[in-house]
Design a protein around this motif. Sequence first.
Motif, PDB file in Angstrom:
ATOM      1  N   LEU A 187       0.832  -1.204   0.000  1.00  0.00           N
ATOM      2  CA  LEU A 187       0.000   0.000   0.000  1.00  0.00           C
ATOM      3  C   LEU A 187       0.867   1.255   0.000  1.00  0.00           C
ATOM      4  CD1 LEU A 187      -2.778   1.317   0.048  1.00  0.00           C
ATOM      5  CD2 LEU A 187      -2.767   1.071   2.552  1.00  0.00           C
ATOM      6  N   GLU A 188       1.936   1.254   0.779  1.00  0.00           N
ATOM      7  CA  GLU A 188       2.829   2.419   0.817  1.00  0.00           C
ATOM      8  C   GLU A 188       3.469   2.647  -0.557  1.00  0.00           C
ATOM      9  OE1 GLU A 188       5.602   4.059   4.181  1.00  0.00           O
ATOM     10  OE2 GLU A 188       6.610   2.363   3.202  1.00  0.00           O
ATOM     11  N   ASN A 189       3.934   1.589  -1.189  1.00  0.00           N
ATOM     12  CA  ASN A 189       4.545   1.714  -2.513  1.00  0.00           C
ATOM     13  C   ASN A 189       3.531   2.164  -3.562  1.00  0.00           C
ATOM     14  OD1 ASN A 189       7.052   0.915  -1.549  1.00  0.00           O
ATOM     15  ND2 ASN A 189       6.707  -1.240  -2.027  1.00  0.00           N
ATOM     16  N   PHE A 190       2.311   1.657  -3.470  1.00  0.00           N
ATOM     17  CA  PHE A 190       1.268   1.982  -4.447  1.00  0.00           C
ATOM     18  C   PHE A 190       0.770   3.412  -4.276  1.00  0.00           C
ATOM     19  CE2 PHE A 190      -2.951   2.055  -6.280  1.00  0.00           C
ATOM     20  CZ  PHE A 190      -2.790   1.335  -7.454  1.00  0.00           C
ATOM     21  N   SER A 191       0.498   3.798  -3.024  1.00  0.00           N
ATOM     22  CA  SER A 191      -0.119   5.099  -2.753  1.00  0.00           C
ATOM     23  C   SER A 191       0.896   6.231  -2.617  1.00  0.00           C
ATOM     24  CB  SER A 191      -0.949   5.029  -1.471  1.00  0.00           C
ATOM     25  OG  SER A 191      -0.092   4.858  -0.343  1.00  0.00           O
ATOM     26  N   LYS A 192       2.144   5.888  -2.325  1.00  0.00           N
ATOM     27  CA  LYS A 192       3.196   6.880  -2.042  1.00  0.00           C
ATOM     28  C   LYS A 192       2.881   7.679  -0.781  1.00  0.00           C
ATOM     29  CE  LYS A 192       5.242   5.735  -5.884  1.00  0.00           C
ATOM     30  NZ  LYS A 192       5.724   4.374  -5.849  1.00  0.00           N
ATOM     31  N   ILE A 193       2.116   7.060   0.135  1.00  0.00           N
ATOM     32  CA  ILE A 193       1.797   7.656   1.435  1.00  0.00           C
ATOM     33  C   ILE A 193       2.443   6.785   2.504  1.00  0.00           C
ATOM     34  CG2 ILE A 193      -0.045   8.254   3.069  1.00  0.00           C
ATOM     35  CD1 ILE A 193      -1.914   8.615   0.631  1.00  0.00           C
ATOM     36  N   LYS A 194       3.084   7.428   3.473  1.00  0.00           N
ATOM     37  CA  LYS A 194       3.771   6.707   4.538  1.00  0.00           C
ATOM     38  C   LYS A 194       2.786   5.809   5.300  1.00  0.00           C
ATOM     39  CE  LYS A 194       6.417   7.393   8.746  1.00  0.00           C
ATOM     40  NZ  LYS A 194       6.907   8.368   9.720  1.00  0.00           N
ATOM     41  N   VAL A 195       3.201   4.555   5.540  1.00  0.00           N
ATOM     42  CA  VAL A 195       2.419   3.608   6.328  1.00  0.00           C
ATOM     43  C   VAL A 195       3.160   3.327   7.628  1.00  0.00           C
ATOM     44  CG1 VAL A 195       1.599   1.205   6.453  1.00  0.00           C
ATOM     45  CG2 VAL A 195       1.268   2.526   4.348  1.00  0.00           C
ATOM     46  N   VAL A 196       2.432   3.407   8.732  1.00  0.00           N
ATOM     47  CA  VAL A 196       2.963   3.061  10.046  1.00  0.00           C
ATOM     48  C   VAL A 196       2.026   2.038  10.683  1.00  0.00           C
ATOM     49  CG1 VAL A 196       4.111   5.293  10.364  1.00  0.00           C
ATOM     50  CG2 VAL A 196       1.791   4.969  11.220  1.00  0.00           C
ATOM     51  N   TYR A 197       2.484   1.416  11.737  1.00  0.00           N
ATOM     52  CA  TYR A 197       1.711   0.343  12.365  1.00  0.00           C
ATOM     53  C   TYR A 197       1.435   0.673  13.824  1.00  0.00           C
ATOM     54  CZ  TYR A 197       3.229  -1.921   8.124  1.00  0.00           C
ATOM     55  OH  TYR A 197       3.471  -2.195   6.807  1.00  0.00           O
ATOM     56  N   GLU A 198       0.274   0.221  14.285  1.00  0.00           N
ATOM     57  CA  GLU A 198      -0.126   0.400  15.685  1.00  0.00           C
ATOM     58  C   GLU A 198      -0.659  -0.928  16.193  1.00  0.00           C
ATOM     59  OE1 GLU A 198      -0.774   2.212  19.328  1.00  0.00           O
ATOM     60  OE2 GLU A 198       0.242   3.100  17.613  1.00  0.00           O
ATOM     61  N   ASP A 199      -0.259  -1.290  17.370  1.00  0.00           N
ATOM     62  CA  ASP A 199      -0.709  -2.527  18.013  1.00  0.00           C
ATOM     63  C   ASP A 199      -2.239  -2.542  18.067  1.00  0.00           C
ATOM     64  OD1 ASP A 199      -1.188  -4.702  19.691  1.00  0.00           O
ATOM     65  OD2 ASP A 199       0.313  -4.110  21.160  1.00  0.00           O
ATOM     66  N   ILE A 202      -8.064   1.728  17.099  1.00  0.00           N
ATOM     67  CA  ILE A 202      -6.633   1.632  16.791  1.00  0.00           C
ATOM     68  C   ILE A 202      -6.067   3.019  16.488  1.00  0.00           C
ATOM     69  CG2 ILE A 202      -4.940   0.734  15.134  1.00  0.00           C
ATOM     70  CD1 ILE A 202      -7.029  -1.655  14.743  1.00  0.00           C
ATOM     71  N   LEU A 203      -6.802   3.799  15.708  1.00  0.00           N
ATOM     72  CA  LEU A 203      -6.352   5.138  15.336  1.00  0.00           C
ATOM     73  C   LEU A 203      -6.277   6.051  16.552  1.00  0.00           C
ATOM     74  CD1 LEU A 203      -5.470   7.165  13.237  1.00  0.00           C
ATOM     75  CD2 LEU A 203      -7.870   7.456  12.569  1.00  0.00           C
ATOM     76  N   GLN A 204      -7.255   5.964  17.443  1.00  0.00           N
ATOM     77  CA  GLN A 204      -7.214   6.797  18.645  1.00  0.00           C
ATOM     78  C   GLN A 204      -6.027   6.406  19.521  1.00  0.00           C
ATOM     79  OE1 GLN A 204      -9.535   9.493  19.077  1.00  0.00           O
ATOM     80  NE2 GLN A 204      -7.820  10.058  20.383  1.00  0.00           N
ATOM     81  N   ALA A 205      -5.718   5.109  19.596  1.00  0.00           N
ATOM     82  CA  ALA A 205      -4.531   4.661  20.345  1.00  0.00           C
ATOM     83  C   ALA A 205      -3.266   5.246  19.717  1.00  0.00           C
ATOM     84  CB  ALA A 205      -4.461   3.134  20.373  1.00  0.00           C
ATOM     85  N   TYR A 206      -3.195   5.231  18.400  1.00  0.00           N
ATOM     86  CA  TYR A 206      -2.043   5.826  17.702  1.00  0.00           C
ATOM     87  C   TYR A 206      -1.916   7.311  18.053  1.00  0.00           C
ATOM     88  CZ  TYR A 206       0.746   7.791  13.921  1.00  0.00           C
ATOM     89  OH  TYR A 206       1.688   8.486  13.195  1.00  0.00           O
ATOM     90  N   LEU A 207      -3.028   8.034  18.001  1.00  0.00           N
ATOM     91  CA  LEU A 207      -3.006   9.459  18.330  1.00  0.00           C
ATOM     92  C   LEU A 207      -2.559   9.682  19.771  1.00  0.00           C
ATOM     93  CD1 LEU A 207      -6.350  10.609  16.655  1.00  0.00           C
ATOM     94  CD2 LEU A 207      -4.019  11.007  15.809  1.00  0.00           C
ATOM     95  N   ASN A 208      -3.064   8.852  20.676  1.00  0.00           N
ATOM     96  CA  ASN A 208      -2.719   9.003  22.097  1.00  0.00           C
ATOM     97  C   ASN A 208      -1.255   8.658  22.378  1.00  0.00           C
ATOM     98  OD1 ASN A 208      -5.399   9.646  22.490  1.00  0.00           O
ATOM     99  ND2 ASN A 208      -5.944   7.669  23.364  1.00  0.00           N
TER     100      ASN A 208
END
Length: 141
Positions: free
Chosen positions: A84-96, A130-136
């Motif tokens: 997805l990162e290679n296709f979209s050219k948008i940085k991908v990060v991971y969150e538990d 998951i996204l709120q955990a990433y933000l926090n």
Amino acid sequence: MQYQKIMCLDYGDARIGIAFTDFLQITANPYEIYHCVSQDKDLQYLSDLAHKNSVGVIVIGMPYSLDGQNNQRTEITKDFGTKLENFSKIKVVYEDERLSSYEAEEILKKKKVAPKDRKKQLDMLSAAIILQAYLNNRKGD
């Protein structure tokens, strides 16, 4: 300064829960459940959706084992994230994402959502958790 949203994916083989932040990146909001078609079409859809919504970072929930170890799902998810990162050219990060589905299920039960209707909301609510955990957990990036 250009404001950008963050998109989060709760990635699965059949469905992908999607959530977005607001432009100030303060709150996470469930968006939709995408039903997978093929990897090429899935990558195209998610990339288009991210660009249409001014996304600067894509967060993908990482399905570690309960003890925090990598597993087969972790590797499949990392592979998809790299593509997805290679296709979209948008940085991908991971969150538990451990226990996010459980937490989402509990929220839906408390809201008295009928069991047959929970599945329709579960993945996108998990993505928002998951996204709120990433933000926090961000450290002033």
